[in-house]
Design a protein around this motif. Structure first.
Motif, PDB file in Angstrom:
ATOM      1  N   ARG A  30      75.510  89.609  23.574  1.00 58.37           N
ATOM      2  CA  ARG A  30      75.961  90.356  22.396  1.00 58.37           C
ATOM      3  C   ARG A  30      75.204  91.679  22.366  1.00 58.37           C
ATOM      4  O   ARG A  30      73.976  91.703  22.497  1.00 58.37           O
ATOM      5  N   LEU A  31      75.943  92.774  22.219  1.00 58.11           N
ATOM      6  CA  LEU A  31      75.320  94.096  22.213  1.00 58.11           C
ATOM      7  C   LEU A  31      74.417  94.263  20.997  1.00 58.11           C
ATOM      8  O   LEU A  31      74.741  93.792  19.897  1.00 58.11           O
ATOM      9  N   LEU A  32      73.293  94.923  21.214  1.00 61.88           N
ATOM     10  CA  LEU A  32      72.340  95.201  20.145  1.00 61.88           C
ATOM     11  C   LEU A  32      72.235  96.712  19.967  1.00 61.88           C
ATOM     12  O   LEU A  32      72.064  97.441  20.942  1.00 61.88           O
ATOM     13  N   PHE A  33      72.327  97.163  18.738  1.00 58.18           N
ATOM     14  CA  PHE A  33      72.320  98.596  18.468  1.00 58.18           C
ATOM     15  C   PHE A  33      71.140  98.953  17.583  1.00 58.18           C
ATOM     16  O   PHE A  33      70.905  98.333  16.552  1.00 58.18           O
ATOM     17  N   ARG A  34      70.390  99.990  17.986  1.00 57.81           N
ATOM     18  CA  ARG A  34      69.223 100.421  17.227  1.00 57.81           C
ATOM     19  C   ARG A  34      69.546 101.488  16.199  1.00 57.81           C
ATOM     20  O   ARG A  34      68.764 101.708  15.259  1.00 57.81           O
ATOM     21  N   ASN A  35      70.688 102.168  16.355  1.00 59.94           N
ATOM     22  CA  ASN A  35      71.021 103.253  15.439  1.00 59.94           C
ATOM     23  C   ASN A  35      72.517 103.562  15.518  1.00 59.94           C
ATOM     24  O   ASN A  35      73.244 102.997  16.338  1.00 59.94           O
ATOM     25  N   ASP A  36      72.955 104.479  14.660  1.00 55.59           N
ATOM     26  CA  ASP A  36      74.373 104.833  14.617  1.00 55.59           C
ATOM     27  C   ASP A  36      74.827 105.561  15.873  1.00 55.59           C
ATOM     28  O   ASP A  36      76.000 105.467  16.253  1.00 55.59           O
ATOM     29  N   ASP A  37      73.930 106.300  16.515  1.00 54.55           N
ATOM     30  CA  ASP A  37      74.297 106.985  17.751  1.00 54.55           C
ATOM     31  C   ASP A  37      74.711 105.982  18.819  1.00 54.55           C
ATOM     32  O   ASP A  37      75.678 106.214  19.561  1.00 54.55           O
ATOM     33  N   GLU A  38      73.985 104.868  18.919  1.00 51.93           N
ATOM     34  CA  GLU A  38      74.334 103.850  19.911  1.00 51.93           C
ATOM     35  C   GLU A  38      75.657 103.170  19.559  1.00 51.93           C
ATOM     36  O   GLU A  38      76.440 102.842  20.445  1.00 51.93           O
ATOM     37  N   ARG A  39      75.903 102.961  18.288  1.00 47.77           N
ATOM     38  CA  ARG A  39      77.191 102.379  17.879  1.00 47.77           C
ATOM     39  C   ARG A  39      78.334 103.337  18.226  1.00 47.77           C
ATOM     40  O   ARG A  39      79.387 102.916  18.708  1.00 47.77           O
ATOM     41  N   ALA A  40      78.117 104.627  17.988  1.00 49.35           N
ATOM     42  CA  ALA A  40      79.151 105.619  18.301  1.00 49.35           C
ATOM     43  C   ALA A  40      79.396 105.674  19.803  1.00 49.35           C
ATOM     44  O   ALA A  40      80.553 105.809  20.249  1.00 49.35           O
ATOM     45  N   LEU A  66      83.260  95.225  33.081  1.00 50.07           N
ATOM     46  CA  LEU A  66      83.145  95.887  31.789  1.00 50.07           C
ATOM     47  C   LEU A  66      82.347  97.174  31.907  1.00 50.07           C
ATOM     48  O   LEU A  66      81.258  97.189  32.486  1.00 50.07           O
ATOM     49  N   ASN A  67      82.888  98.225  31.350  1.00 47.53           N
ATOM     50  CA  ASN A  67      82.179  99.500  31.299  1.00 47.53           C
ATOM     51  C   ASN A  67      81.224  99.448  30.107  1.00 47.53           C
ATOM     52  O   ASN A  67      81.502  99.962  29.032  1.00 47.53           O
ATOM     53  N   ALA A  68      80.093  98.791  30.299  1.00 47.41           N
ATOM     54  CA  ALA A  68      79.166  98.520  29.196  1.00 47.41           C
ATOM     55  C   ALA A  68      78.344  99.748  28.856  1.00 47.41           C
ATOM     56  O   ALA A  68      77.843 100.432  29.753  1.00 47.41           O
ATOM     57  N   PRO A  69      78.162 100.040  27.575  1.00 45.48           N
ATOM     58  CA  PRO A  69      77.305 101.173  27.187  1.00 45.48           C
ATOM     59  C   PRO A  69      75.850 100.860  27.506  1.00 45.48           C
ATOM     60  O   PRO A  69      75.439  99.699  27.598  1.00 45.48           O
ATOM     61  N   ASP A  70      75.061 101.898  27.660  1.00 43.72           N
ATOM     62  CA  ASP A  70      73.657 101.742  28.009  1.00 43.72           C
ATOM     63  C   ASP A  70      72.841 101.450  26.753  1.00 43.72           C
ATOM     64  O   ASP A  70      72.103 102.302  26.237  1.00 43.72           O
TER      65      ASP A  70
END
Length: 321
Positions: free
Chosen positions: A241-251, A122-126
């Motif tokens: 499960r991915l955790l996102f701190r802000n909209d930039d990380e979701r994008a 998986l090409n997982a986001p940082d």
């Protein structure tokens, strides 16, 4: 057990060890020097040089960051001496897992690498990922991210045939885990706190000698992919499960093709098919001894695993100074 990959047959298992050895030896020169960036840079340069000597057509899918953040071993970088000719493989890597550990001469700093056929890692986001992992021997589904830590501990204990207070959990020592640690200790569980290096923490659940039963808590998503490649080889279960701190990380996640931001990832979602995992110790730890420098030579200890065979090889190397 996955079918053996003919593509990976051409990528010699021991060649992967040579790559992690090169990174570990380079980083070891900076153990205890207090300079995280210099240690990481030394490991990155050595790993990249070693990869580019191999006959393969590799693409970095987990690396040092996106191209504008990392000058080398960035996500999407092509490596290998046979671009367009050799076997096409995806590469997940962390040339120095535990940069702070290395800088402070702490335990469990590793050079880590996993390879799989194109499209298998998986090409997982940082971003952060909530994780739970256990080693082999448990019934499928014994862990569940939708359940509380207490419920998971009780399920693991029941499957193991012990009381919940006999379970030992490994958790990253971070302020964000204060409630988790308190809940585990409230059950009477032993909690092994690690300062960094959650790939080693996940792998520790597979080794009875560590006495660690479960890994819990949040850490980097890329490290989750590396840990899953190892678990594919030796057995175990993983949920993330991915955790996102802000909209930039979701994008950013959507840019990498991730549409379901609430998805719970299983072991084979992060690392599927046949894969090879290799690690070399930089500092002494629960999994591997670190690089030792003696008069005229250095010694390294590595482990290399393959999913299709379930083979685990321990490799001790001697290198001239």
């Amino acid at each position: 057990m996955p079918t053996a990959s003919h593509v990976l047959d051409r990528v010699l298992v021991l060649e992967m060890v040579r790559v992690t050895e090169a990174a570990a030896i380079a980083a070891s020169e900076l153990v205890g020097r207090g300079d995280e960036k210099a240690a990481d840079q030394a490991a990155v340069e050595a790993m990249r040089e070693a990869l580019n000597k191999l006959y393969l057509d590799g693409t970095v899918v987990i690396g040092e960051g996106e191209r504008d953040e990392a000058p080398m071993l960035y996500i999407g970088e092509k490596v290998g001496a046979a671009q367009g000719r050799g076997p096409k493989i995806d590469i997940a890597l962390d040339p120095l897992e535990g940069t702070t550990i290395c800088a402070k001469a702490g335990p469990n700093a590793l050079a880590v690498l996993a390879v799989g056929e194109e499209g298998c890692l998986l090409n997982a986001p940082d971003v952060y990922m909530d994780k739970i992992a256990v080693g082999p021997g448990y019934p499928e589904g014994v862990i569940d991210l939708d359940k509380s830590p207490t419920e998971n501990v009780k399920a693991i204990a029941a499957a193991k045939g012990v009381q919940p207070h006999e379970i030992i959990a490994c958790v990253l020592d971070r302020p964000r885990h204060e409630k988790l640690i308190a809940e585990l200790r409230g059950l009477g569980c032993g909690v092994v706190l690690i300062g960094d290096g959650d790939v080693a923490g996940v792998i520790a659940t597979t080794d009875p000698d560590t006495t660690i039963d479960v890994y819990m808590g949040s850490g980097g998503a890329p490290e989750g992919v590396l840990a899953c490649a190892a678990l594919r080889c030796v057995g175990g279960q993983f949920k993330g499960r991915l955790l996102f701190r802000n909209d930039d990380e979701r994008a950013r996640a959507r840019q990498w093709g991730i549409d379901d931001l609430d998805k719970i990832y299983d072991l084979t979602d992060l690392a599927k098919g046949d894969c090879i995992f290799a690690a070399t110790g930089v500092t002494d730890g629960s999994l591997l001894e670190g690089v030792k420098r003696k008069r005229g030579k250095m010694t390294t200890e590595s482990v290399v695993m393959r999913a299709s065979s379930g083979t685990v090889r321990w490799v001790r190397g001697e290198h001239r100074n």
